[in-house]
Design a protein around this motif. Structure first.
Motif, PDB file in Angstrom:
ATOM      1  N   LEU A   1      -4.201  12.438 -15.331  1.00  0.00           N
ATOM      2  CA  LEU A   1      -4.146  11.838 -16.652  1.00  0.00           C
ATOM      3  C   LEU A   1      -4.810  12.813 -17.605  1.00  0.00           C
ATOM      4  CD1 LEU A   1      -3.607   9.206 -18.360  1.00  0.00           C
ATOM      5  CD2 LEU A   1      -6.040   8.790 -18.057  1.00  0.00           C
ATOM      6  N   VAL A   2      -4.150  13.113 -18.702  1.00  0.00           N
ATOM      7  CA  VAL A   2      -4.723  14.000 -19.707  1.00  0.00           C
ATOM      8  C   VAL A   2      -4.960  13.174 -20.956  1.00  0.00           C
ATOM      9  CG1 VAL A   2      -4.434  16.121 -21.032  1.00  0.00           C
ATOM     10  CG2 VAL A   2      -3.439  15.955 -18.737  1.00  0.00           C
ATOM     11  N   LEU A   3      -6.222  13.047 -21.356  1.00  0.00           N
ATOM     12  CA  LEU A   3      -6.597  12.326 -22.575  1.00  0.00           C
ATOM     13  C   LEU A   3      -7.151  13.334 -23.566  1.00  0.00           C
ATOM     14  CD1 LEU A   3      -8.476   9.151 -21.288  1.00  0.00           C
ATOM     15  CD2 LEU A   3      -6.157   9.286 -22.159  1.00  0.00           C
ATOM     16  N   ASN A   4      -6.456  13.484 -24.690  1.00  0.00           N
ATOM     17  CA  ASN A   4      -6.909  14.425 -25.720  1.00  0.00           C
ATOM     18  C   ASN A   4      -7.326  15.767 -25.114  1.00  0.00           C
ATOM     19  OD1 ASN A   4      -6.368  12.590 -27.765  1.00  0.00           O
ATOM     20  ND2 ASN A   4      -8.433  11.750 -27.709  1.00  0.00           N
ATOM     21  N   ASP A   5      -6.465  16.321 -24.261  1.00  0.00           N
ATOM     22  CA  ASP A   5      -6.616  17.656 -23.662  1.00  0.00           C
ATOM     23  C   ASP A   5      -7.678  17.758 -22.569  1.00  0.00           C
ATOM     24  OD1 ASP A   5      -4.569  18.625 -25.358  1.00  0.00           O
ATOM     25  OD2 ASP A   5      -6.024  18.927 -26.958  1.00  0.00           O
ATOM     26  N   VAL A   6      -8.192  16.642 -22.047  1.00  0.00           N
ATOM     27  CA  VAL A   6      -9.122  16.663 -20.915  1.00  0.00           C
ATOM     28  C   VAL A   6      -8.427  15.957 -19.748  1.00  0.00           C
ATOM     29  CG1 VAL A   6     -11.383  15.945 -20.048  1.00  0.00           C
ATOM     30  CG2 VAL A   6     -11.120  16.621 -22.450  1.00  0.00           C
ATOM     31  N   SER A   7      -8.411  16.623 -18.561  1.00  0.00           N
ATOM     32  CA  SER A   7      -7.711  16.096 -17.384  1.00  0.00           C
ATOM     33  C   SER A   7      -8.633  15.288 -16.480  1.00  0.00           C
ATOM     34  CB  SER A   7      -7.118  17.239 -16.566  1.00  0.00           C
ATOM     35  OG  SER A   7      -6.186  17.951 -17.318  1.00  0.00           O
ATOM     36  N   TYR A   8      -8.078  14.190 -15.937  1.00  0.00           N
ATOM     37  CA  TYR A   8      -8.790  13.327 -15.005  1.00  0.00           C
ATOM     38  C   TYR A   8      -7.864  13.001 -13.831  1.00  0.00           C
ATOM     39  CZ  TYR A   8     -11.636  12.472 -19.163  1.00  0.00           C
ATOM     40  OH  TYR A   8     -12.415  12.629 -20.271  1.00  0.00           O
ATOM     41  N   PRO A   9      -8.360  13.086 -12.580  1.00  0.00           N
ATOM     42  CA  PRO A   9      -7.549  12.648 -11.441  1.00  0.00           C
ATOM     43  C   PRO A   9      -7.337  11.129 -11.501  1.00  0.00           C
ATOM     44  CG  PRO A   9      -9.432  13.976 -10.715  1.00  0.00           C
ATOM     45  CD  PRO A   9      -9.635  13.659 -12.162  1.00  0.00           C
ATOM     46  N   VAL A  10      -6.104  10.700 -11.292  1.00  0.00           N
ATOM     47  CA  VAL A  10      -5.750   9.275 -11.348  1.00  0.00           C
ATOM     48  C   VAL A  10      -6.032   8.625  -9.994  1.00  0.00           C
ATOM     49  CG1 VAL A  10      -3.805   7.679 -11.589  1.00  0.00           C
ATOM     50  CG2 VAL A  10      -4.035   9.623 -13.142  1.00  0.00           C
ATOM     51  N   THR A  11      -6.661   7.449 -10.022  1.00  0.00           N
ATOM     52  CA  THR A  11      -6.893   6.691  -8.792  1.00  0.00           C
ATOM     53  C   THR A  11      -5.785   5.665  -8.566  1.00  0.00           C
ATOM     54  OG1 THR A  11      -8.306   5.113  -9.962  1.00  0.00           O
ATOM     55  CG2 THR A  11      -9.386   6.948  -8.843  1.00  0.00           C
TER      56      THR A  11
ATOM     57  N   GLY B   1      -0.925   0.602 -17.252  1.00  0.00           N
ATOM     58  CA  GLY B   1      -2.251   1.190 -17.370  1.00  0.00           C
ATOM     59  C   GLY B   1      -2.612   2.127 -16.242  1.00  0.00           C
ATOM     60  N   PHE B   2      -3.904   2.501 -16.190  1.00  0.00           N
ATOM     61  CA  PHE B   2      -4.366   3.508 -15.238  1.00  0.00           C
ATOM     62  C   PHE B   2      -5.846   3.325 -14.934  1.00  0.00           C
ATOM     63  CE2 PHE B   2      -4.980   5.016 -19.532  1.00  0.00           C
ATOM     64  CZ  PHE B   2      -6.298   5.442 -19.526  1.00  0.00           C
ATOM     65  N   GLY B   3      -6.245   3.907 -13.823  1.00  0.00           N
ATOM     66  CA  GLY B   3      -7.639   4.096 -13.476  1.00  0.00           C
ATOM     67  C   GLY B   3      -7.801   5.571 -13.161  1.00  0.00           C
ATOM     68  N   ALA B   4      -8.890   6.182 -13.587  1.00  0.00           N
ATOM     69  CA  ALA B   4      -9.092   7.611 -13.365  1.00  0.00           C
ATOM     70  C   ALA B   4     -10.549   7.888 -13.035  1.00  0.00           C
ATOM     71  CB  ALA B   4      -8.667   8.407 -14.592  1.00  0.00           C
ATOM     72  N   GLN B   5     -10.772   8.946 -12.275  1.00  0.00           N
ATOM     73  CA  GLN B   5     -12.130   9.327 -11.914  1.00  0.00           C
ATOM     74  C   GLN B   5     -12.513  10.646 -12.585  1.00  0.00           C
ATOM     75  OE1 GLN B   5     -11.918   9.460  -7.669  1.00  0.00           O
ATOM     76  NE2 GLN B   5     -10.626  11.263  -7.636  1.00  0.00           N
ATOM     77  N   GLY B   6     -13.786  10.977 -12.494  1.00  0.00           N
ATOM     78  CA  GLY B   6     -14.263  12.219 -13.081  1.00  0.00           C
ATOM     79  C   GLY B   6     -14.726  12.088 -14.525  1.00  0.00           C
ATOM     80  N   PHE B   7     -14.729  10.881 -15.051  1.00  0.00           N
ATOM     81  CA  PHE B   7     -15.114  10.641 -16.440  1.00  0.00           C
ATOM     82  C   PHE B   7     -16.601  10.888 -16.627  1.00  0.00           C
ATOM     83  CE2 PHE B   7     -16.594   7.401 -19.587  1.00  0.00           C
ATOM     84  CZ  PHE B   7     -16.009   7.969 -20.711  1.00  0.00           C
ATOM     85  N   ARG B   8     -16.958  11.636 -17.658  1.00  0.00           N
ATOM     86  CA  ARG B   8     -18.370  11.944 -17.922  1.00  0.00           C
ATOM     87  C   ARG B   8     -18.828  11.459 -19.296  1.00  0.00           C
ATOM     88  NH1 ARG B   8     -20.463  16.342 -14.506  1.00  0.00           N
ATOM     89  NH2 ARG B   8     -18.807  16.853 -13.051  1.00  0.00           N
ATOM     90  N   GLY B   9     -17.957  10.821 -20.037  1.00  0.00           N
ATOM     91  CA  GLY B   9     -18.336  10.313 -21.348  1.00  0.00           C
ATOM     92  C   GLY B   9     -17.386  10.783 -22.430  1.00  0.00           C
ATOM     93  N   GLY B  10     -17.588  10.247 -23.629  1.00  0.00           N
ATOM     94  CA  GLY B  10     -16.751  10.627 -24.764  1.00  0.00           C
ATOM     95  C   GLY B  10     -15.868   9.507 -25.267  1.00  0.00           C
ATOM     96  N   TYR B  11     -15.712   8.454 -24.471  1.00  0.00           N
ATOM     97  CA  TYR B  11     -14.928   7.291 -24.881  1.00  0.00           C
ATOM     98  C   TYR B  11     -15.731   6.034 -24.599  1.00  0.00           C
ATOM     99  CZ  TYR B  11     -10.919  10.434 -24.821  1.00  0.00           C
ATOM    100  OH  TYR B  11     -10.075  11.469 -25.062  1.00  0.00           O
ATOM    101  N   ASP B  12     -15.458   5.011 -25.387  1.00  0.00           N
ATOM    102  CA  ASP B  12     -16.021   3.682 -25.163  1.00  0.00           C
ATOM    103  C   ASP B  12     -14.873   2.692 -25.060  1.00  0.00           C
ATOM    104  OD1 ASP B  12     -18.834   4.318 -25.382  1.00  0.00           O
ATOM    105  OD2 ASP B  12     -18.504   4.597 -27.532  1.00  0.00           O
ATOM    106  N   ALA B  13     -15.122   1.559 -24.427  1.00  0.00           N
ATOM    107  CA  ALA B  13     -14.106   0.504 -24.364  1.00  0.00           C
ATOM    108  C   ALA B  13     -13.669   0.162 -25.786  1.00  0.00           C
ATOM    109  CB  ALA B  13     -14.656  -0.719 -23.652  1.00  0.00           C
TER     110      ALA B  13
END
Length: 106
Positions: free
Chosen positions: A27-37, A43-55
């Protein structure tokens, strides 16, 4: 139970569409890649998130899956529904996607 029998829905499950467990999608969100679980048409679930978004935040998203041995990407707008940097997890809902993309991944 037949191959095409309806699955019994877990009453604790809030999702409208079953999510597919995934090991090879990104999954690429605003040019940052995350592995999809896991992912679905909604919708989606992704790992590797370190911050930058809020619910509640929205982001430009691209889901890249392997289909018939080749990577295929779909663009969408996503609403973040869970942002957990402590557990490095991010979940979201696709809020807009072209009808052709929806048909392609459905």
């Amino acid at each position: 139970m037949g191959l095409f029998s309806k699955k019994k829905k877990d009453p604790r499950e809030r999702r409208r569409v079953y999510r597919i467990p995934e090991k090879n999608a990104m999954l690429v969100l605003n040019d940052v890649s995350y592995p999809v679980t896991d992912w679905s048409i909604d919708g989606f679930g992704a790992q590797g998130f370190r911050g930058g978004y809020d619910a509640g935040d929205t982001a430009r998203a691209r889901l890249i899956i392997v289909h018939r041995g080749k990577p295929v990407g779909f663009d969408a707008k996503a609403k973040i529904v869970r942002a957990d940097p402590e557990n490095r997890f991010l979940a979201g809902q696709f809020v807009s996607m072209s009808s052709s993309a929806r048909q392609e991944i459905a």
